[in-house]
Motif scaffolding. Structure first.
Motif, PDB file in Angstrom:
ATOM      1  N   SER A 132       0.839  -1.214   0.000  1.00  0.00           N
ATOM      2  CA  SER A 132       0.000   0.000   0.000  1.00  0.00           C
ATOM      3  C   SER A 132       0.870   1.259   0.000  1.00  0.00           C
ATOM      4  CB  SER A 132      -0.969   0.006   1.184  1.00  0.00           C
ATOM      5  OG  SER A 132      -0.290   0.174   2.412  1.00  0.00           O
ATOM      6  N   VAL A 167      -7.586  -0.380   1.701  1.00  0.00           N
ATOM      7  CA  VAL A 167      -8.248   0.905   1.939  1.00  0.00           C
ATOM      8  C   VAL A 167      -7.212   2.029   1.991  1.00  0.00           C
ATOM      9  CG1 VAL A 167      -9.753   2.237   3.470  1.00  0.00           C
ATOM     10  CG2 VAL A 167     -10.159  -0.185   3.174  1.00  0.00           C
ATOM     11  N   ASN A 168      -6.057   1.726   2.557  1.00  0.00           N
ATOM     12  CA  ASN A 168      -4.999   2.734   2.690  1.00  0.00           C
ATOM     13  C   ASN A 168      -4.560   3.277   1.333  1.00  0.00           C
ATOM     14  OD1 ASN A 168      -2.992   4.256   4.137  1.00  0.00           O
ATOM     15  ND2 ASN A 168      -1.454   2.757   3.494  1.00  0.00           N
ATOM     16  N   GLU A 183      -6.871  -3.614   5.316  1.00  0.00           N
ATOM     17  CA  GLU A 183      -6.388  -2.315   5.778  1.00  0.00           C
ATOM     18  C   GLU A 183      -5.465  -1.664   4.738  1.00  0.00           C
ATOM     19  OE1 GLU A 183      -5.629  -0.475  10.152  1.00  0.00           O
ATOM     20  OE2 GLU A 183      -5.151  -2.591   9.825  1.00  0.00           O
ATOM     21  N   LYS A 184      -4.586  -2.477   4.156  1.00  0.00           N
ATOM     22  CA  LYS A 184      -3.681  -1.949   3.125  1.00  0.00           C
ATOM     23  C   LYS A 184      -4.457  -1.554   1.868  1.00  0.00           C
ATOM     24  CE  LYS A 184       0.323  -4.513   4.795  1.00  0.00           C
ATOM     25  NZ  LYS A 184       1.144  -5.719   4.620  1.00  0.00           N
ATOM     26  N   PRO A 189     -11.650  -0.705  11.845  1.00  0.00           N
ATOM     27  CA  PRO A 189     -12.629   0.269  11.341  1.00  0.00           C
ATOM     28  C   PRO A 189     -12.721   0.314   9.808  1.00  0.00           C
ATOM     29  CG  PRO A 189     -10.606   1.393  11.918  1.00  0.00           C
ATOM     30  CD  PRO A 189     -10.383  -0.058  12.231  1.00  0.00           C
ATOM     31  N   LEU A 190     -13.027  -0.824   9.198  1.00  0.00           N
ATOM     32  CA  LEU A 190     -13.119  -0.873   7.737  1.00  0.00           C
ATOM     33  C   LEU A 190     -14.117   0.159   7.206  1.00  0.00           C
ATOM     34  CD1 LEU A 190     -12.873  -2.044   4.856  1.00  0.00           C
ATOM     35  CD2 LEU A 190     -14.428  -3.857   5.523  1.00  0.00           C
ATOM     36  N   SER A 224     -15.466   2.977   8.412  1.00  0.00           N
ATOM     37  CA  SER A 224     -15.155   4.407   8.531  1.00  0.00           C
ATOM     38  C   SER A 224     -14.038   4.800   7.566  1.00  0.00           C
ATOM     39  CB  SER A 224     -14.771   4.767   9.974  1.00  0.00           C
ATOM     40  OG  SER A 224     -13.603   4.075  10.357  1.00  0.00           O
ATOM     41  N   LYS A 225     -13.041   3.918   7.411  1.00  0.00           N
ATOM     42  CA  LYS A 225     -11.939   4.215   6.480  1.00  0.00           C
ATOM     43  C   LYS A 225     -12.434   4.226   5.038  1.00  0.00           C
ATOM     44  CE  LYS A 225      -8.022   2.524   9.244  1.00  0.00           C
ATOM     45  NZ  LYS A 225      -6.996   3.573   9.050  1.00  0.00           N
ATOM     46  N   LEU A 226     -13.320   3.278   4.701  1.00  0.00           N
ATOM     47  CA  LEU A 226     -13.860   3.202   3.339  1.00  0.00           C
ATOM     48  C   LEU A 226     -14.768   4.401   3.066  1.00  0.00           C
ATOM     49  CD1 LEU A 226     -13.755   1.293   0.870  1.00  0.00           C
ATOM     50  CD2 LEU A 226     -15.776   0.155   1.768  1.00  0.00           C
ATOM     51  N   PHE A 265     -14.576   7.332   4.441  1.00  0.00           N
ATOM     52  CA  PHE A 265     -13.720   8.522   4.324  1.00  0.00           C
ATOM     53  C   PHE A 265     -13.186   8.664   2.890  1.00  0.00           C
ATOM     54  CE2 PHE A 265      -9.505  10.581   4.763  1.00  0.00           C
ATOM     55  CZ  PHE A 265      -9.920  11.796   5.294  1.00  0.00           C
ATOM     56  N   LYS A 266     -12.939   7.518   2.248  1.00  0.00           N
ATOM     57  CA  LYS A 266     -12.436   7.545   0.869  1.00  0.00           C
ATOM     58  C   LYS A 266     -13.580   7.605  -0.159  1.00  0.00           C
ATOM     59  CE  LYS A 266      -7.862   6.883   1.426  1.00  0.00           C
ATOM     60  NZ  LYS A 266      -7.033   5.764   1.002  1.00  0.00           N
TER      61      LYS A 266
END
Length: 332
Positions: free
Chosen positions: A198, A226-227, A223-224, A249-250, A252-254, A256-257
């Motif tokens: 990532s 989404v990063n 995680e990588k 937190p899959l 919330s991270k997704l 956010f993107k």
């Protein structure tokens, strides 16, 4: 006829050749005399008892095959005749001397390809085509991160992404595989055993992230993924080689993107969808296998095994060393 068989779920040692009844073509079906079939991860999972065939499908392994038309069932539209060479997408049954298939799932074998090469096309290339175009809406200029870049689907996706004017990036577990990926048209490759893919993908895209991820790994990569996903990026999940569980937190991270998580399986799709996919692929992609020059598409074969070496073929696939497809040659 002879078919690859196992009586109970387990390891490759449970596989053997069994004489079973030869099927006959039903309504709007064609009987194919199989010359070759290719291995897929689904075969390993089915052998282990983790991936049963869809309702009504053969319980013999094999999701793709090449061969010659041996019989036409009632109601066939006349597109095919006895003796025609063809390659087919199957829900199962390909690792046998004969298999029945709906007429609409047959594809002509491109000029210049052998039966062994043709057997390596249907499942892998239709999957890659579906992921990139029907689900991923790939556009010229998109960066596409392809996990397991030297698998059958991966080698197809590199070439199809390149053909669409996209920028194919791959992950793989060895320098040899990364070099092969570049020969196929990958612009960059990341060894997941030696670096954080990532971070490497973000560096390559100058911080923008990748527009499209083709992911057959799942849990351990979330995680990588989404990063390194770009804003409004699409992440397509089509396998779970890295596990099904996630922790963290899959969402919330997704969110956010503004990312899209799309899931897909091909084997369980209905016949109407598969026929639409086969038709689109035949019209748009198949001619490129016969072209000369840099636009030519090519199935990548790693090893060929005789049908009676099926245990060895499964053992080899489990090592993850293959670059491209493992193909079974049927006794004629």
């Amino acid at each position: 006829m002879l078919a690859v068989y196992f009586d109970k779920p387990g390891g490759p040692e449970n596989l053997y050749l069994k004489e079973v009844a030869k099927p006959s073509a039903g309504e709007s079906e064609v009987l194919l005399k199989v010359a070759a079939s290719a291995l897929n991860r689904a075969d390993l999972l089915q052998r282990e008892g983790q991936y049963p065939p869809p309702p009504g499908a053969s319980n013999i392994l094999g999701l793709e095959a090449s061969g010659h038309v041996a019989e036409l069932g009632p109601g066939c539209q006349g597109h095919w005749k006895i003796g025609d060479p063809a390659m087919v997408l199957l829900p199962g049954g390909g690792q046998a001397q004969f298999v029945t298939v709906p007429e609409g799932l047959l594809m002509p074998i491109p000029a210049g390809l052998t039966m062994l090469q043709a057997a390596a096309i249907p499942e892998a290339w239709l999957t890659a085509f579906q992921l990139l175009h029907l689900l991923g809406n790939v556009q010229a200029g998109d960066s596409v991160l392809i996990h397991a870049g030297l698998s059958g689907v991966g080698t197809a996706a590199i070439q199809l992404a390149r053909m669409a004017g996209a920028i194919p990036l791959v992950t793989a577990g060895s320098q040899h595989k990364l070099q092969m990926a570049e020969k196929l048209g990958a612009v960059a490759g990341f060894n997941y055993k030696e670096e954080d893919f990532s971070e490497a993908a973000l560096k390559f895209t100058k911080g923008a992230g990748v527009n499209l991820i083709l992911d057959c790994i799942g849990g351990s990569y979330w995680e990588k993924n989404v990063n390194c996903l770009a804003l409004d990026g699409r992440w397509i999940l089509y396998g779970l080689m890295g596990g099904a569980d996630i922790s963290g937190p899959l969402f919330s991270k997704l969110l956010f993107k503004r990312g899209s998580l799309i899931t897909s399986l091909l084997r369980s799709r209905d016949q109407k969808y598969k026929q639409m996919l086969v038709k689109a692929f035949t019209e748009q992609i198949l001619p490129h296998f016969s072209m000369k020059g840099p636009q030519r598409l090519l199935p990548v074969l790693d090893r060929i095994y005789l049908m009676n070496k099926i245990q060895e073929a499964h053992e080899y696939m489990e090592t993850n060393r293959n670059v491209g497809k493992i193909v079974l040659e049927m006794p004629q």
